[in-house]
Design an enzyme around this catalytic site. Structure first.
Site, PDB file in Angstrom:
ATOM      1  CG  ASP A 200       3.567  -2.098   1.030  1.00 34.06           C
ATOM      2  OD1 ASP A 200       2.595  -2.850   1.176  1.00 34.06           O
ATOM      3  OD2 ASP A 200       4.285  -2.109   0.017  1.00 34.06           O
TER       4      ASP A 200
ATOM      5  NE  ARG B 223      -4.119  -4.199  -2.841  1.00 31.92           N
ATOM      6  CZ  ARG B 223      -3.487  -4.256  -4.012  1.00 31.92           C
ATOM      7  NH1 ARG B 223      -2.181  -4.119  -4.063  1.00 31.92           N
ATOM      8  NH2 ARG B 223      -4.135  -4.446  -5.127  1.00 31.92           N
TER       9      ARG B 223
HETATM   10  P1  FBP Z   1       1.226   0.664  -2.874  1.00 32.63           P
HETATM   11  O1  FBP Z   1       2.624   0.903  -2.415  1.00 32.63           O
HETATM   12  O2  FBP Z   1       0.920   1.248  -4.171  1.00 32.63           O
HETATM   13  O3  FBP Z   1       0.235   1.085  -1.823  1.00 32.63           O
HETATM   14  O4  FBP Z   1       0.996  -0.890  -3.056  1.00 32.63           O
HETATM   15  C1  FBP Z   1       1.485  -1.779  -2.139  1.00 32.63           C
HETATM   16  C2  FBP Z   1       1.125  -3.194  -2.476  1.00 32.63           C
HETATM   17  O5  FBP Z   1      -0.092  -3.555  -1.880  1.00 32.63           O
HETATM   18  C3  FBP Z   1       2.271  -4.103  -2.047  1.00 32.63           C
HETATM   19  O6  FBP Z   1       2.127  -4.537  -0.739  1.00 32.63           O
HETATM   20  C4  FBP Z   1       2.246  -5.164  -3.092  1.00 32.63           C
HETATM   21  O7  FBP Z   1       3.518  -5.673  -3.333  1.00 32.63           O
HETATM   22  C5  FBP Z   1       1.775  -4.451  -4.309  1.00 32.63           C
HETATM   23  O8  FBP Z   1       0.994  -3.392  -3.873  1.00 32.63           O
HETATM   24  C6  FBP Z   1       0.970  -5.325  -5.221  1.00 32.63           C
HETATM   25  O9  FBP Z   1       0.784  -4.671  -6.414  1.00 32.63           O
HETATM   26  P2  FBP Z   1      -0.307  -5.065  -7.485  1.00 32.63           P
HETATM   27  O10 FBP Z   1      -1.590  -4.508  -6.999  1.00 32.63           O
HETATM   28  O11 FBP Z   1       0.157  -4.370  -8.708  1.00 32.63           O
HETATM   29  O12 FBP Z   1      -0.322  -6.548  -7.591  1.00 32.63           O
END
Ligand code: FBP
Length: 701
Positions: free
Chosen positions: A228, A571
């Site tokens: 992010d 990601r």
């Molecule tokens: P982090 O802040 O833990 O790095 O995660 C960010 C993120 O990738 C966001 O962009 C997204 O909203 C969220 O994780 C998604 O979370 P999940 O993996 O629980 O679906």
């Protein structure tokens, strides 16, 4: 003809060329794992030392000083290289250590290299040192689930994406029981240090662990991770200490690659608007970087919308000598109208297609939604505090949740002191589509964060856009412009005089490259009427000439969309060279901090926006970055998220180009092709464009 021999499958599977293409690994992956990364200058020395500096100033939160007394006065530490050290210093540096490392939160490309950097430095200082990876995030610490890292394991994942080696999780060590279990794990493994690789919440957690485990002699070091990009550290005077968290560049480049392909497809097939939601739970950094990388036609930046002031409303209020608070901030309705305006303008020059980038967290910046999120966060947290079963197990179905909200609204009618959820909130909430109600009521994560990635933000917005475009179409304001050349050719081919039909059909026949059908002509019937009134056809029974009908039909738009979500794919991408080098050096930094006795510090690299030769590994004190914020309806100490600064050069450059990239004028679009992520080669870009631009705005003295 030569006879063909049928080869048995078993035999095919043993053929070397088949084995090669069916192997789990490939040449690119092997190259990646073998690629030796450059080290920052200080790491070419046998030893490193820390030098505290007073150059940076922080405004300490009194609550942070109260809760984190042992680490609140930590300073920024510069890392310096040394070729030799006194015997006792050398012994301290190279003593046998046990070090644990954990990933916390969402994966981010480059995590494996943090491990590799730490592992290499630790083993170089003392080959007997042991490094343990906690499995599946902080749960691994609480439940004492760890694996000892070996050369073989580390080598397998060098320069590769994901957190696959030890996995990750979102558990927070937030109770005294969990803290006690973590302490026991540290004791059992005789840990000297624990490294927490995570986002703002996880680094917050690292600070509390540092405070708690200090008496046990366990050092805690954080590492700024999140795609992010919302961990960026500046001191109180705005001096940049950490320009970007790791993983951001790769995710943005991966999203940009796919979105750029959509720009190409969209401008080839010219029939779709591609709606691209990109991750970024709150801050719109990823959307901004994607815009700079691709020049997509429209990109919403949440932080920009929050700053919006409706000048018309403001003016009206001033004229009436009153104040209109609704003039400040963006509403969903207004936003949808702004989007429609751009769609209509592009259609007018023949471009009924395009690409829109929407940040995942955009709704967080929309007034009415923000209020709902805050209120529902409090309602859910209050319920969980006062009941044995949590809100989501007590009310599993949407109808049950809505019924509970209805009861709260009733309570506000019976008891005027209860203001959390009133009848107006309930009515407004019942007006929104069920899928969105469900989204807003979804379970929060262990840090109290709203799960934006699971809510179809774009659908909410698109519903409103579609409705308003239908209205504009009925009003004759949403039409596709017809190229003058095409009109002339089409009519002449059928031996019709364009100069006879043109003025009847178009409102701007006298000028313009693109001709706009008159607003009152919105159907074959109204077209027929217009031609009849101008005596171009005899009566309502006469058919509209086929070429004229064809032109009219071409001018009638349908708004066709394709919806995409870019998040998990980016990601999981293998890291860019920037992220590979950045994270490996972060790992080396972590070891320097540990070897020199630091705790409660976050490893970082200063000058990321400059050439690699100028990168400076440092330790940033975590406690001074913390402040009070509402979480789960209570004030909690957390590291402040860094959101897009609308005064930054990067944002202002984006804004200055947004009209050009919208391309609502005749001519080509201005899409940019960032190309695929490459690991080597001179064309691989050196760093995020956001960093490049922001750095260009600061002149070195
Ligand atoms: P982090 O802040 O833990 O790095 O995660 C960010 C993120 O990738 C966001 O962009 C997204 O909203 C969220 O994780 C998604 O979370 P999940 O993996 O629980 O679906």
């Amino acid at each position: 003809m030569a006879k063909k021999k049928i080869v048995a499958l078993n035999e095919i599977l043993t053929l070397p060329q088949i084995k090669r293409v069916m192997d789990d690994s490939n040449a690119e992956m092997i190259d990646r794992t073998k690629y030796a990364l450059p080290r920052c200058g200080v790491f070419s020395h046998a030893y490193t030392v820390l030098e505290e500096t007073d150059e940076y100033r922080f405004e300490l939160d009194p609550e942070a000083a109260k809760q984190l007394p042992s680490i609140i006065n930590n300073k920024v530490q510069l890392i310096k290289g040394l070729d030799s050290a006194e015997a006792d210093a050398a012994e301290r540096y190279g003593k046998l250590r046990n070090i644990g490392i954990v990933f916390s939160g969402g994966p981010a490309p480059g995590g494996h290299n943090v491990i590799a950097g730490l592992y290499d430095a630790a083993k170089q200082a003392n080959p007997q040192t042991r490094v343990f990876g906690f499995l599946v995030g902080p749960d691994g610490i609480i439940e004492s689930e760890a694996v000892e890292l070996t050369d073989q394991l580390v080598d397998r994942y060098r320069n590769l994406g994901g957190f696959t080696m030890i996995k990750t999780g979102r558990t927070k060590i937030d109770t005294s029981e969990k803290m006690e279990l973590s302490r026991e794990t540290c004791r059992r493994l005789q840990l000297d240090a624990l490294v927490v690789v995570g986002g703002d919440d996880s680094n917050t957690n690292a600070a509390f662990l540092a405070q708690e485990l200090r008496k046990d002699g366990v050092q805690i070091i954080g590492v700024p991770k999140t795609i992010d990009g919302d961990i960026q550290v500046r001191d109180a005077d705005g001096k940049v200490l950490c320009a970007m968290s790791f993983g951001f560049h790769t995710a943005a480049r991966a999203f940009a690659g796919s979105i750029s392909n959509l720009c190409t497809d969209s401008s080839s097939d010219i029939k779709y608007w591609h709606i691209c939601k990109v991750m970024g739970r709150v801050a719109s950094h990823l959307a901004l970087e994607v815009a700079l990388q691709t020049h997509a036609n429209m990109t919403l930046i949440g932080e920009d919308l929050a700053d919006y002031v409706d000048q018309d409303r403001l003016q009206k209020a001033m004229e009436a000598n009153s104040t209109d608070y609704h003039a400040y901030g963006m509403t969903l309705r207004h936003l949808s109208r702004m989007i429609c305006d751009s769609i209509v303008r592009r259609a007018a020059v023949g471009k009924n297609y395009g690409v829109i980038v929407i940040p995942e967290g955009v709704l967080e910046f929309i007034n009415e939604i923000q209020v709902f999120i805050l209120k529902l966060n409090t309602i859910i947290a209050d319920y969980n505090h006062t009941h044995d079963r949590d809100f989501h197990s007590a009310f599993s179905r949407l109808e049950e949740k809505l019924e509970y909200l209805r009861r709260l609204a009733q309570r506000s009618r019976d008891d005027s002191s209860f203001k959390l959820w009133n009848s107006r909130d309930d009515d407004l909430f019942n007006d929104i589509p069920a899928f969105f109600q469900e989204g807003l009521l979804m379970e929060r994560d262990s840090h109290g964060n709203f799960p934006f990635s699971q809510v179809e933000t774009e659908k909410v917005l698109l519903g409103l856009v579609q409705d308003y475009l239908n209205i504009l179409k009925e009003q004759g304001r949403y039409k596709i412009g017809i190229s003058r050349d095409y009109f002339t050719k089409t009519l002449k081919k059928a031996e019709l005089d364009p100069d006879l039909f043109g003025p009847v059909l178009f409102k701007n026949y006298g000028d313009g490259e693109f001709l706009m059908v008159k607003p009152n002509i919105i159907s074959i019937k109204t077209l027929n009427q217009a031609l009849q009134n101008s005596e171009l056809i005899a009566s309502s029974d006469s058919a509209v000439p086929a070429p004229v009908e064809k032109i009219f039909k071409k001018s009638m738009p349908s708004f066709k969309t394709q919806i995409h979500f870019y998040g998990y794919d980016g990601r999981g991408n293998d890291p860019t060279r920037f992220d590979c080098i950045y994270t490996y050096n972060l790992g080396l930094t972590v070891f320097s901090l540990i070897a020199n006795g630091a705790t409660g510090q976050m490893a970082a690299i200063k000058n990321l926006e400059k050439d690699f030769a100028k990168w400076e590994p440092i330790g940033i004190p975590i406690a001074p970055l913390m402040h009070l914020e509402e979480r789960k309806s209570k004030l909690a100490l957390v590291i402040e998220k860094s959101i897009v600064d609308v005064n930054s050069i990067a944002f202002r450059v984006f804004k200055a180009h947004s009209e050009k990239w919208l391309a609502a004028v005749p001519g080509d679009d201005h899409y940019r092709r960032p190309g695929p992520i490459r690991f080597t080669g001179s064309s691989e870009e050196e760093r995020p464009i956001t960093l490049e631009l922001n750095a260009a705005g600061t002149i070195e003295e």
